[in-house]
Design a protein around this motif. Structure first.
Motif, short mmCIF file in Angstrom:
data_model
loop_
_atom_site.label_atom_id
_atom_site.label_comp_id
_atom_site.label_asym_id
_atom_site.label_seq_id
_atom_site.Cartn_x
_atom_site.Cartn_y
_atom_site.Cartn_z
N PHE A 1 -21.06 -34.09 -36.28
CA PHE A 1 -20.78 -34.11 -37.63
C PHE A 1 -21.62 -32.84 -38.35
O PHE A 1 -21.66 -32.01 -38.27
N PHE A 2 -20.88 -32.67 -39.65
CA PHE A 2 -20.25 -31.30 -40.84
C PHE A 2 -20.82 -30.51 -39.40
O PHE A 2 -21.56 -28.96 -39.62
N PRO A 3 -19.95 -29.44 -38.86
CA PRO A 3 -20.08 -28.06 -38.30
C PRO A 3 -19.88 -26.96 -38.43
O PRO A 3 -19.59 -26.69 -39.82
N VAL A 4 -21.11 -26.40 -38.61
CA VAL A 4 -21.13 -24.81 -38.38
C VAL A 4 -20.86 -23.82 -37.84
O VAL A 4 -21.65 -23.35 -36.60
N PHE A 5 -19.87 -23.21 -37.67
CA PHE A 5 -19.17 -22.94 -36.78
C PHE A 5 -18.13 -23.73 -35.75
O PHE A 5 -17.78 -24.84 -36.56
N GLU A 6 -18.55 -23.52 -34.52
CA GLU A 6 -18.52 -24.54 -33.79
C GLU A 6 -19.96 -25.63 -33.48
O GLU A 6 -19.07 -26.95 -33.12
N MET A 7 -20.67 -25.27 -33.94
CA MET A 7 -22.08 -25.75 -33.68
C MET A 7 -22.55 -27.11 -34.86
O MET A 7 -21.91 -26.57 -36.35
N PRO A 8 -22.51 -28.71 -34.69
CA PRO A 8 -22.43 -29.73 -35.66
C PRO A 8 -24.41 -29.11 -36.69
O PRO A 8 -24.76 -28.61 -35.64
N ILE A 9 -23.96 -29.15 -37.99
CA ILE A 9 -25.31 -28.57 -38.19
C ILE A 9 -26.53 -29.08 -38.19
O ILE A 9 -27.40 -28.27 -37.42
N LEU A 10 -26.69 -30.43 -37.71
CA LEU A 10 -28.29 -31.07 -36.89
C LEU A 10 -27.88 -30.20 -35.66
O LEU A 10 -29.32 -30.06 -34.89
N GLY A 11 -27.30 -29.92 -35.14
CA GLY A 11 -27.80 -28.94 -33.78
C GLY A 11 -27.82 -28.38 -33.73
O GLY A 11 -28.70 -27.74 -32.95
N TYR A 12 -28.62 -27.64 -34.70
CA TYR A 12 -28.88 -25.97 -34.53
C TYR A 12 -30.30 -26.62 -34.27
O TYR A 12 -31.42 -25.54 -34.08
N LEU A 13 -31.06 -27.63 -34.61
CA LEU A 13 -32.41 -28.14 -34.94
C LEU A 13 -32.59 -28.12 -33.36
O LEU A 13 -33.68 -27.36 -33.08
N GLY A 14 -32.18 -28.25 -32.60
CA GLY A 14 -32.29 -28.14 -30.94
C GLY A 14 -32.77 -26.85 -30.34
O GLY A 14 -33.29 -26.73 -29.77
N TYR A 15 -32.00 -25.69 -31.86
CA TYR A 15 -32.24 -24.46 -31.03
C TYR A 15 -34.34 -23.54 -30.87
O TYR A 15 -34.67 -23.06 -30.73
N LEU A 16 -35.07 -25.11 -32.23
CA LEU A 16 -36.47 -24.59 -32.47
C LEU A 16 -37.25 -25.43 -31.05
O LEU A 16 -37.61 -24.49 -30.64
N PRO A 17 -37.06 -25.68 -30.79
CA PRO A 17 -37.94 -25.90 -29.41
C PRO A 17 -37.50 -25.69 -28.48
O PRO A 17 -37.84 -25.02 -27.23
N PHE A 18 -35.51 -25.42 -28.88
CA PHE A 18 -35.30 -24.45 -27.42
C PHE A 18 -36.38 -23.00 -26.48
O PHE A 18 -36.61 -22.17 -25.95
N ALA A 19 -36.66 -22.00 -28.02
CA ALA A 19 -36.81 -21.42 -28.32
C ALA A 19 -38.69 -21.17 -27.67
O ALA A 19 -38.74 -20.56 -26.77
N LEU A 20 -39.38 -22.78 -27.66
CA LEU A 20 -40.60 -22.63 -27.30
C LEU A 20 -40.18 -23.12 -25.42
O LEU A 20 -41.62 -21.70 -24.86
N GLU A 21 -39.56 -23.88 -25.27
CA GLU A 21 -39.62 -23.37 -23.27
C GLU A 21 -39.09 -22.36 -22.90
O GLU A 21 -39.58 -21.55 -21.66
N LEU A 22 -38.13 -21.43 -23.88
CA LEU A 22 -37.70 -20.05 -23.39
C LEU A 22 -38.94 -19.29 -23.34
O LEU A 22 -39.12 -18.14 -22.39
N PHE A 23 -39.66 -18.95 -23.97
CA PHE A 23 -41.10 -18.38 -24.24
C PHE A 23 -41.81 -19.02 -23.13
O PHE A 23 -42.49 -17.89 -22.79
N SER A 24 -42.33 -20.29 -22.79
CA SER A 24 -43.54 -20.70 -22.02
C SER A 24 -42.61 -20.49 -20.10
O SER A 24 -43.43 -19.96 -20.01
N PHE A 25 -40.88 -20.63 -20.58
CA PHE A 25 -40.24 -19.81 -19.58
C PHE A 25 -40.63 -19.08 -18.32
O PHE A 25 -40.49 -18.41 -17.24
N ALA A 26 -40.37 -17.81 -20.01
CA ALA A 26 -40.78 -16.74 -19.58
C ALA A 26 -42.30 -16.10 -18.71
O ALA A 26 -42.29 -15.06 -17.83
N THR A 27 -42.83 -17.01 -20.10
CA THR A 27 -44.75 -16.57 -19.47
C THR A 27 -44.79 -16.96 -18.10
O THR A 27 -45.31 -16.25 -17.33
#
Length: 281
Positions: free
Chosen positions: A244-270
């Motif tokens: 619900f409540f999309p900001v552009f195409e992403m539902p607003i609560l979906g933006y919370l998924g970016y936070l742990p995603f950044a951690l796994e991205l950094f850990s993967f690259a490391t």
């Protein structure tokens, strides 16, 4: 602020303004051109963004990921391709997003254009995170309350459990897509004596890397969703219960998924970078 020679100042200005120009031209073209065009322009929008942010870093502190790494910076783009294809594979099961307009491509052209776009994910997030790391209040987070988890095996088992639940019950546990990889790679990084957010930074009470990655990925996330808006091809989301409540195409609560995603991205690259990942967080 460091002082530079005339030649260095000219170089730094060129570094920044090429990025601004490429970003502006590609973004405007993506908005104005009719029909399918984003598969040609998306990479250049993000390349312009990366050069712009890297230019901001180098003008502030005298070096940056690109200037330190030179041609090896390209490996961040290469690492990014299999990294994001992993999530595309998981999405075959969870069906949280789809690409409208993908039917216009054959399998080979789709793979090539998609891979080119996916290649920008890791360098964009890590470069933005290093820029955020230079903010004064972020730099003050070096000595905070430690967060201690002693058992690497327990964290690895948690990662496996997240993956099993994610694949077994995708409509309920789909948010685990954005954290399971972090729990799997962090114990490996600690075992191999590579940098570890969970078993290194946080156990010392150093939250600068976590905060830099979190803010950096939210900046990138907002840009992803903004530049996806009115694109062709584009992605759309199908998120159970929370769509619900999309900001552009992403539902607003979906933006919370970016936070742990950044951690796994950094850990993967490391994990897969030979030696120490040359990103200063």
């Amino acid at each position: 602020m460091k002082s530079y020679s005339v030649q260095t100042q000219a170089y730094l200005g060129l570094h920044f303004y090429i990025g601004i120009g490429l970003l502006s031209f590609s973004w405007i073209a993506n908005l104005l051109i009719e029909g399918a065009r984003t598969h040609y322009l998306f990479f250049f929008i993000w390349l312009g963004y990366i050069l712009t942010v890297d230019g901001l870093i180098v003008m502030r502190k005298g070096d940056s990921p690109l200037t330190r790494m030179g041609l090896t910076y390209l490996f961040l783009f290469l690492f990014s391709i299999p990294f994001w294809w992993l999530f595309e594979g998981i999405n075959l099961r969870i069906q949280n997003w789809e690409y409208r307009g993908s039917h216009k491509f054959g399998p080979v052209s789709y793979f090539l254009f998609a891979s080119l776009s996916f290649s920008t994910v890791i360098p964009a997030v890590l470069t933005t995170a290093e820029w955020v790391r230079q903010w004064r209040w972020v730099a003050s987070l070096k000595k905070r309350k430690p967060f201690i988890i002693g058992s690497k095996k327990l964290v690895a088992l948690l990662g496996l459990l997240c993956l099993v639940l994610l694949l077994s019950f995708p409509k309920v546990f789909y948010p685990l897509c954005w954290i399971f990889l972090f729990f799997l790679t962090e114990p490996l990084n600690a075992f191999l004596r590579k940098r570890s957010i969970l078993f290194g930074d946080l156990q010392r009470g150093d939250w600068r890397g976590v905060v830099s990655l979190g803010i950096g990925v939210l900046i990138c996330g907002l840009c992803w969703e903004t530049w996806n808006w009115k694109s062709d091809p584009k992605w759309v989301y199908h998120i159970p219960y929370l769509g619900f409540f999309p900001v552009f195409e992403m539902p607003i609560l979906g933006y919370l998924g970016y936070l742990p995603f950044a951690l796994e991205l950094f850990s993967f690259a490391t994990l897969f970078w030979k030696g120490r990942l040359p990103i200063e967080l």
